[in-house]
Design an enzyme around this catalytic site. Structure first.
Site, PDB file in Angstrom:
ATOM      1  N   HIS B  51     -43.346  19.659   7.627  1.00  0.00           N
ATOM      2  CA  HIS B  51     -43.979  18.513   6.971  1.00  0.00           C
ATOM      3  C   HIS B  51     -43.446  18.419   5.540  1.00  0.00           C
ATOM      4  CE1 HIS B  51     -47.716  17.706   9.705  1.00  0.00           C
ATOM      5  NE2 HIS B  51     -46.573  17.645  10.352  1.00  0.00           N
ATOM      6  N   GLU B  53     -44.842  18.310   2.641  1.00  0.00           N
ATOM      7  CA  GLU B  53     -45.421  19.233   1.655  1.00  0.00           C
ATOM      8  C   GLU B  53     -44.747  20.599   1.762  1.00  0.00           C
ATOM      9  OE1 GLU B  53     -46.962  17.366   3.906  1.00  0.00           O
ATOM     10  OE2 GLU B  53     -49.033  16.905   3.346  1.00  0.00           O
ATOM     11  N   CYS B  85     -50.883  21.782   6.583  1.00  0.00           N
ATOM     12  CA  CYS B  85     -50.281  21.784   5.250  1.00  0.00           C
ATOM     13  C   CYS B  85     -51.248  22.322   4.202  1.00  0.00           C
ATOM     14  CB  CYS B  85     -49.853  20.379   4.865  1.00  0.00           C
ATOM     15  SG  CYS B  85     -48.453  19.832   5.820  1.00  0.00           S
ATOM     16  N   SER B 169     -27.707 -20.932  18.983  1.00  0.00           N
ATOM     17  CA  SER B 169     -28.244 -20.397  17.725  1.00  0.00           C
ATOM     18  C   SER B 169     -27.319 -19.347  17.126  1.00  0.00           C
ATOM     19  CB  SER B 169     -29.622 -19.786  17.976  1.00  0.00           C
ATOM     20  OG  SER B 169     -29.516 -18.711  18.883  1.00  0.00           O
ATOM     21  N   ARG B 185     -34.433  -2.778  13.789  1.00  0.00           N
ATOM     22  CA  ARG B 185     -34.351  -2.173  15.123  1.00  0.00           C
ATOM     23  C   ARG B 185     -34.332  -0.646  15.033  1.00  0.00           C
ATOM     24  NH1 ARG B 185     -29.586  -5.673  18.141  1.00  0.00           N
ATOM     25  NH2 ARG B 185     -30.795  -7.583  18.485  1.00  0.00           N
ATOM     26  N   THR B 197     -34.031 -15.175  26.739  1.00  0.00           N
ATOM     27  CA  THR B 197     -33.094 -14.736  25.698  1.00  0.00           C
ATOM     28  C   THR B 197     -31.980 -13.881  26.313  1.00  0.00           C
ATOM     29  OG1 THR B 197     -34.796 -14.845  23.997  1.00  0.00           O
ATOM     30  CG2 THR B 197     -32.925 -13.419  23.537  1.00  0.00           C
TER      31      THR B 197
END
Lengths: 363, 363
Positions: B51, B53, B85, B169, B185, B197
């Site tokens: 992590h 910390e 932590c 387009s 993305r 699409t």
């Protein structure tokens, strides 16, 4: 940027201070440089005052002898309201002249350069021609066509709408953004709207900025003559002109505004005629504030030369009112576009200012 | 900005390096400061790694004794894939902890602060809560709702159109602007498009940037099952999921993609159901790339939380295709809007990124 371009950029920057002051003259700035130091600066502040070159030379004084002069437009060689700049330059002892653009004015158009060269001055240019041309696009258009340079002003939502379905549009953009539009009003000869905009929004159409010295003419186009005499556009703030068809002269408005009559079928007035007629009246630049039917006619006939579009991040939705005409183009790279001079982010709005580039669709 | 805010801003900046690496965990950065000097920095690089910390404390080493720790999210107090932590902080001898945001994770949610305080550490916060919240909006949404945070991505012309009348387009915006979309993305769990699409543009939907370590899942929504098996979305680049109605399972696509069936009448699939089902699959963020009928459903149901809109200066005209649904709002100040986190000018395009603020229209 070369050293020469830096001085020219300084001249252009000085020139731009003439915005709103010099029409129908060009904006001109001049810088006198000697041994790498600027010893004189000037810009043209309006008809009857010193031309930029003369102002800069006066500041330089006798030090001008042997110095270089940078000016964004070819120095004039003819007598206008002031004597020719070429003579002042020659008399000052300036050694080199750098210019940004050949003056398209048929009275000059190379003669200034020729005169200076013949007097033994080394003349270099054009330098930064693109920027010089861009600064004086209104003047150049005026010299070439004697019609006003048409600037379309529009406020759009993020999804490209100009108003709600019910016609409401106050306000799409924020007030800081709208200040920018006052800058545009402050520089043009005239502001034009349709009578529908007067009835709907009742704008005063003045340039409300502290430094404004001259208000644009306010022009209202009407086929019906239906303009309330209480409209703010008739209040103090400058001259107002009503454009109406000969077939339907709005005589009841005579005491409020100048009436300009043109051909027209009483239903719709031809924008090409209007532009032409305004040119005959000596109007060199026209900020068209709407409504959209006027914008649409102007865009359809490819009469709009420049666009000042402000965009907010509001989402009006597809019922909102359209800005542009219904042209039908088959390929993305054939659509018209605005070529931005600059893109400003003002608070959370965006302002795009640039020339309109119409692509020839049949090519 | 106070000194404390400056360190916190540094922690937030470090945290943001976890974009695309840490989902479903939050992005966390930490800075250890002693006597006005940063002696340790760290950020979370993904599940199973230290992590933030712990990474920062390791860098600080024994110097951490008596120092201050700045972290944009409350330190965890529970055993996950790594030990809590809080214990590492207590053991390090840190004297003060500054945090940006209480962890909305019910396993933490104040317990981390409590544990530190009880151990005699002076805990201050939240500082820069707005920025900390904004950075981890996906994580916060996930903790609160267990559904993906929906981001609508759109490319618009200056007049707000998404395509020509004929549907073309490619491309409204320039390629530098489209790079920015690859950044989006690269950070989300999944990218979603409608089958239309796929048929029209045949995109591969991967994040094509050099540093990308993990491709988003590619999700295609289809009611008809009409998706060519040759579609690029089935090529290498990550996992693909087809969402289809139970009444019309596209069994012929089984070997190409995972099929996810939901209720639906075979004509149109409910976006709310889709979002919910994707949440059950552990998807915390969803970049919806279109087409517009999907965007329109999502906006209509107020499911879009964030918008990434790129605007070019092209003028498509009013025959062009619409982006948003046909909502009817009577007042300008009641329209939805994007509240920009940032506005980027990329070449001559503009990118606006921000949360969608739906105004309650009946208020």
């Amino acid at each position: 940027m070369t050293r020469e371009e830096e001085y020219m950029a300084q001249a252009i920057d000085l020139a731009s201070k003439g915005w709103g002051l010099v029409s129908p003259n060009p904006m001109v700035g001049a810088v006198v440089v000697k041994d790498g130091t600027v010893i004189g600066m000037g810009f043209h502040k309006g008809p009857g005052t010193d031309h930029a070159e003369v102002a800069a030379l006066k500041e330089a004084g006798i030090e001008a002898r042997g110095a270089s002069l940078f000016v964004n437009l070819e120095p004039c060689s003819h007598f206008g309201t002031t004597p020719p700049c070429t003579e002042a330059i020659i008399n000052s002892g300036i050694k080199k002249v750098f210019f940004g653009l050949i003056d398209p004015n048929p009275l000059v158009n190379g003669r200034g350069i020729k005169r200076l060269s013949e007097a033994g001055i080394e003349v270099t240019g054009p330098i930064m021609e693109k920027e010089s041309r861009s600064l004086n696009r209104i003047y150049i258009n005026w010299m070439e066509k004697k019609t006003p340079y048409v600037i379309a002003k529009i406020a759009l939502s993020l999804d490209g709408k100009v108003a709600l379905k019910n016609g409401k549009s106050r306000w799409i953009t924020n007030d800081k953004t709208r200040q920018r539009m006052h800058y545009w009003r402050s520089g043009v000869d005239a502001v034009l709207v349709g009578a529908g905009t007067i009835r709907k929004d009742n704008p005063i159409l003045t340039a409300r900025l502290p430094y404004v010295q001259r208000q644009p003419k306010r022009i209202v186009v009407t086929a019906s003559g239906n303009i309330p005499t209480s409209s703010k556009v008739f209040e103090e703030g400058g001259e107002t002109i009503i454009i109406a068809p000969k077939s339907n002269p709005p005589t009841h408005l005579k005491e409020f505004a100048e009436i300009m009559l043109i051909e027209g079928d009483g239903d719709r007035l031809g924008m090409r005629d209007i532009i032409h007629t305004l040119g005959e009246k000596g109007i060199t630049s026209l900020l068209v504030e709407g409504g959209t039917s006027i914008h649409q006619q102007l865009f359809k006939e490819e009469l709009v030369r420049y666009a000042v579009a402000s965009i907010s991040t509001k989402l009006i939705g597809s019922l909102g009112q359209e800005w542009l005409p219904a042209w039908n183009i088959g390929e993305m790279d054939a659509v018209p576009r605005v070529v931005p001079d600059q893109i400003l982010v003002i608070n959370n709005d965006i302002v795009i200012e640039g020339e309109v580039n119409y692509v020839h669709r049949d090519s």
